[in-house]
Each structure stands twice: as structure tokens, then as C-alpha cells.
Design an enzyme around this catalytic site. Structure first.
Site, PDB file in Angstrom:
ATOM      1  N   SER A 137     -13.826   2.584  84.904  1.00  0.00           N
ATOM      2  CA  SER A 137     -14.946   3.480  84.652  1.00  0.00           C
ATOM      3  C   SER A 137     -15.444   3.987  86.003  1.00  0.00           C
ATOM      4  CB  SER A 137     -16.037   2.696  83.909  1.00  0.00           C
ATOM      5  OG  SER A 137     -17.182   3.495  83.754  1.00  0.00           O
ATOM      6  N   LYS A 163     -12.059   6.530  82.807  1.00  0.00           N
ATOM      7  CA  LYS A 163     -13.270   7.006  82.122  1.00  0.00           C
ATOM      8  C   LYS A 163     -14.246   7.472  83.182  1.00  0.00           C
ATOM      9  CE  LYS A 163     -16.883   4.536  80.067  1.00  0.00           C
ATOM     10  NZ  LYS A 163     -17.353   3.480  79.131  1.00  0.00           N
ATOM     11  N   LYS A 165     -18.086   9.018  84.093  1.00  0.00           N
ATOM     12  CA  LYS A 165     -19.449   9.216  83.612  1.00  0.00           C
ATOM     13  C   LYS A 165     -19.789  10.695  83.744  1.00  0.00           C
ATOM     14  CE  LYS A 165     -20.565   4.849  82.823  1.00  0.00           C
ATOM     15  NZ  LYS A 165     -20.997   4.361  81.490  1.00  0.00           N
ATOM     16  N   ASP A 190     -17.999   9.389  79.363  1.00  0.00           N
ATOM     17  CA  ASP A 190     -19.127   8.645  78.790  1.00  0.00           C
ATOM     18  C   ASP A 190     -20.419   9.261  79.309  1.00  0.00           C
ATOM     19  OD1 ASP A 190     -20.913   6.828  77.761  1.00  0.00           O
ATOM     20  OD2 ASP A 190     -20.202   5.113  78.948  1.00  0.00           O
ATOM     21  N   GLU A 216     -17.683   9.540  74.760  1.00  0.00           N
ATOM     22  CA  GLU A 216     -18.477   8.365  74.397  1.00  0.00           C
ATOM     23  C   GLU A 216     -19.965   8.658  74.479  1.00  0.00           C
ATOM     24  OE1 GLU A 216     -17.181   4.926  76.549  1.00  0.00           O
ATOM     25  OE2 GLU A 216     -19.030   3.804  76.202  1.00  0.00           O
ATOM     26  N   ASP A 241     -21.381   3.640  71.484  1.00  0.00           N
ATOM     27  CA  ASP A 241     -21.604   2.442  72.291  1.00  0.00           C
ATOM     28  C   ASP A 241     -23.048   1.989  72.043  1.00  0.00           C
ATOM     29  OD1 ASP A 241     -22.041   0.586  74.296  1.00  0.00           O
ATOM     30  OD2 ASP A 241     -21.357   1.821  75.942  1.00  0.00           O
ATOM     31  N   LYS A 265     -19.715  -4.401  73.466  1.00  0.00           N
ATOM     32  CA  LYS A 265     -20.063  -5.162  74.665  1.00  0.00           C
ATOM     33  C   LYS A 265     -20.771  -6.430  74.222  1.00  0.00           C
ATOM     34  CE  LYS A 265     -20.693  -1.110  77.565  1.00  0.00           C
ATOM     35  NZ  LYS A 265     -21.633   0.011  77.725  1.00  0.00           N
ATOM     36  N   GLY A 293     -17.723  -2.948  79.549  1.00  0.00           N
ATOM     37  CA  GLY A 293     -18.280  -3.853  80.547  1.00  0.00           C
ATOM     38  C   GLY A 293     -19.615  -3.341  81.049  1.00  0.00           C
TER      39      GLY A 293
HETATM   40 MG   LIG Z   1     -20.788   3.503  77.384  1.00  0.00          MG
END
Ligand SMILES: [Mg+2]
Length: 375
Positions: A137, A163, A165, A190, A216, A241, A265, A293
Site C-alpha cells: 500500500s 495499492k 492511496k 483506496d 476501495e 473496508d 482487518k 493492515g
Molecule cells: Mg482501506
């Protein structure tokens, strides 16, 4: 039957290898709580709390989790016998919310019970895999070229799924640049709830145009209907999520067709037991699930890797090698990226990794023994 002998609550501060920026803020140093339980038979269990210093990701923070654990959760464990993780979750459910505080204790109980049974946490949970597939990520970077460079480095390291952000203003441009540079990249994004539902057409446009495989949590956690609208006709997966904290919400979201992928998570949903239940429910609905995570040290990472070894979690986890976040990590052996973008599932008893005392003491800021209250 063993009972609890000692309950220790530690607060640590760990510097991150590099700042991690998301749509809600930047983390440079992580404040974290570690629960350490010891039974009258001498077995030890460790649990890490994922609450951050400030209540930005969710309503919980280090301070609220500390208060919850001290005031309500630790007293539950001072029983005749040692509670099982499931029994703890059942009793802790009497108090609303605070899933991160509950998870810290629940994780420690799982580790303790697995060690008591002389088996790995993965085995204790019903895990089947010896290695779990992982991705990385990548936080928001200062510039688009910096992002492209960073992603290139992770690909060179061996990560196969990236992934990134995103947030309003940091989406189409960076994603287009990544697609140009890496035409075959398996790319997820995400947003951590950063977009209003009114941004639905814009999100759909750039995600489709640049071949994003999964989007996400673009919208606020309670906006299930907005996510359901995005799912309709989408050529990418819509992952939830933050929206999914319990089975009832997952069922509601499934009923509304508000997701096509689920990020679980353990630290966010109340622990490994609740996380396993979410995974099993997803599997029954043929919904791909995967383990996320929350900047855990090697302690929480070990719990997450064990959970990721269970059959329902079929998509690559957000569980990178230790050196993505902390050098050195709190535990040995540290997690290292292996062949095929995988991490090995520890096979030792419990979480299968041990604290490095010198590193732990260096970052320890506060220790409190939570004792049984006098009757
Ligand atoms: Mg997320």
C-alpha cells in the site's frame, strides 16, 4: 485450568521508515499499545492495538483504547479460569463500539491459547496456507514522478499488486501516470472515504479509463447506497473496508449489492474471531475477501498473516515485509518478501515471532500492570 497471572499494557512510539499519507492525514511516528498476557502456567500472549494517536481513521484513539482496556476489558479477564478468545468477545460485546480496544485483548488471548496448545496461531485459527500472497500500500507522495519512482521500487522488490492511496485532487493524474509507466500493473486504489457520493461519475471515469482493478471505500462508511450505485455496471471491483465492522452490516451490504470485494482487518473489527466470521460469510456469498493492515509492527503483522492463511482470504493481503514500515522491527524473525510476492506464515507456537527486547525497550514509553481489583 490456567488463569491469568499478569496483564501488562505498554505504550510504544515507533518511527516509520517513511511518512505514510492518506486522505485523512500523515503519520510519521506510530503510537501504539501492546497487550501482554501471562497465564499461571507461564504461557504468554501478545496483542497489538491498531488505534492511532488521533481519532482520524475511526473514532478510536490510543487514549480511548487505553481507557477502554483499563476500565472495562482487563477486569473481564480476572476470572477463575482463563477466558477463551470467543468467550472474551461474547462478554466484551456487552459494551458498544471500541472494536480496536477489544481486538488488542482478543489477539493476545489467541496467541496465548495457541502457545498453550503448542501450535501455530495459523493452525489454531484453521489456516491452510504456508505462504500468503501480499501486495503493498503506497501513501500519497509529494509529486507524481515521486509516486511513479516509489511504485517502480516496490515492483523491483518483488511486489506484484500495488495499492495507492487517492483523494480528490490526487487521483486521475497519478493513476494515469502509473498506467503509462506500467501498462500491466495490477493496480488498486483506496480513498478512505474521501469522496462525496456526488463524485461517483468522476471516480467511475478515471478508474475505468486507467484500468484500476479495484476501488476501495471511495465514499463515507455509511453510504452503502452510493457504493451500490458505483457497483452497477462497474468494470472494476468495489471494495468496502471502513463500512463493514460486523456481520449485520456485511449482510446489509450484500443485500444491497454494495460491494464486490471485502477488506477485513482484525484490529478494526474486534479481533481474529470476528474477522474470521466476516471472511466465512463473504466466502458463502462468493465474495472475495482479503486481509488489510494498519501499520502494525511485527506483532500485529504476525496475527494478520495467520488470519490471511485461512481459506476465505483469496485476494493478496496488504501485509508487506517488515522493512516497508519499521527498521528494525520489534520482532524476530522479521517478515521478508518471498517468491511470488508472498510472506511465509510463521510455523512456531502462537504468533511464531518473538520480541527483540532491546528494540522493544528503546521504543517503550509507558508501562502499566493492570491488577485484579480488590473485592
Ligand atoms: Mg482501506
Amino acid at each position: 485450568m490456567p488463569a491469568l497471572r499478569r496483564f501488562t499494557l505498554d505504550e510504544l512510539e515507533m518511527p516509520l521508515v517513511e511518512p505514510f499519507e492518506t486522505s485523512f492525514g500523515v503519520e510519521r511516528r506510530r503510537r501504539l499499545l501492546i497487550v501482554r498476557l501471562e497465564s499461571t502456567e507461564g504461557d504468554v500472549g501478545l496483542g497489538e492495538c491498531v488505534a492511532a494517536r488521533d481519532p482520524l481513521y475511526s473514532g478510536e484513539s490510543v487514549a480511548t483504547a487505553r481507557w477502554m482496556i483499563q476500565t472495562y476489558l482487563a477486569p473481564l479477564l480476572w476470572q477463575e479460569g482463563l477466558l477463551s478468545p470467543q468467550e472474551f468477545s461474547r462478554r466484551a460485546a456487552a459494551w458498544r463500539g471500541n472494536p480496536m480496544a477489544k481486538a488488542a485483548v482478543e489477539l493476545a488471548l489467541w496467541d496465548l491459547w495457541a502457545r498453550r496448545h503448542r501450535r501455530s496461531l495459523s493452525r489454531e485459527l484453521g489456516g491452510r496456507r504456508n505462504r500468503v500472497e501480499v501486495g503493498v500500500s503506497v501513501g500519497i507522495q509529494a509529486t507524481v514522478p515521486a509516486l511513479v519512482r516509489r511504485v517502480g521500487e516496490y515492483l523491483t522488490d518483488g511486489y506484484r499488486r500495488i495499492k495507492v492511496k487517492v483523494r480528490p485532487g490526487w487521483d486521475a493524474g497519478p493513476v494515469a501516470a502509473l498506467r503509462r509507466e506500467f501498462p500491466d500493473l495490477r493496480l488498486w486504489v483506496d480513498a478512505n472515504q474521501a469522496y462525496p457520493v456526488t463524485a461517483i461519475d468522476a471516480v467511475r471515469r478515471w478508474a475505468t479509463r486507467y484500468g484500476v482493478e479495484q476501488v476501495e471505500q471511495p465514499f463515507p462508511e455509511h453510504a452503502l447506497a452510493g457504493h451500490a450505485r458505483l457497483v452497477r455496471g462497474a468494470r472494476f471491483r468495489v471494495c468496502l473496508d471502513e463500512s463493514i465492522g460486523d456481520l449485520a452490516t456485511l449482510d446489509a451490504a450484500l443485500g444491497m449489492k454494495a460491494l464486490t470485494s471485502l477488506n477485513v482487518k482484525a484490529g478494526r473489527v474486534g479481533g481474529l474471531g470476528p474477522g474470521r466470521e466476516l471472511g466465512r460469510r463473504a466466502a458463502r456469498a462468493s465474495l472475495p475477501a482479503w486481509i488489510g493492515g494498519m501499520l502494525e509492527t511485527g506483532i500485529g503483522r504476525a496475527h494478520n498473516v495467520a488470519l490471511a492463511s485461512l481459506p476465505p482470504f483469496t485476494f493478496p493481503a496488504d501485509l508487506s515485509a517488515s522493512d516497508r514500515y519499521y527498521v528494525p522491527d520489534l520482532v524476530e524473525p522479521a517478515f521478508e518478501l518471498g517468491p511470488g510476492s508472498t510472506l511465509a506464515v510463521p510455523q512456531g507456537h502462537g504468533i511464531g515471532v518473538e520480541i527483540v527486547d532491546s528494540t522493544y525497550r528503546k521504543h517503550l514509553r509507558r508501562r502499566r500492570e493492570l491488577r485484579r481489583k480488590a473485592p
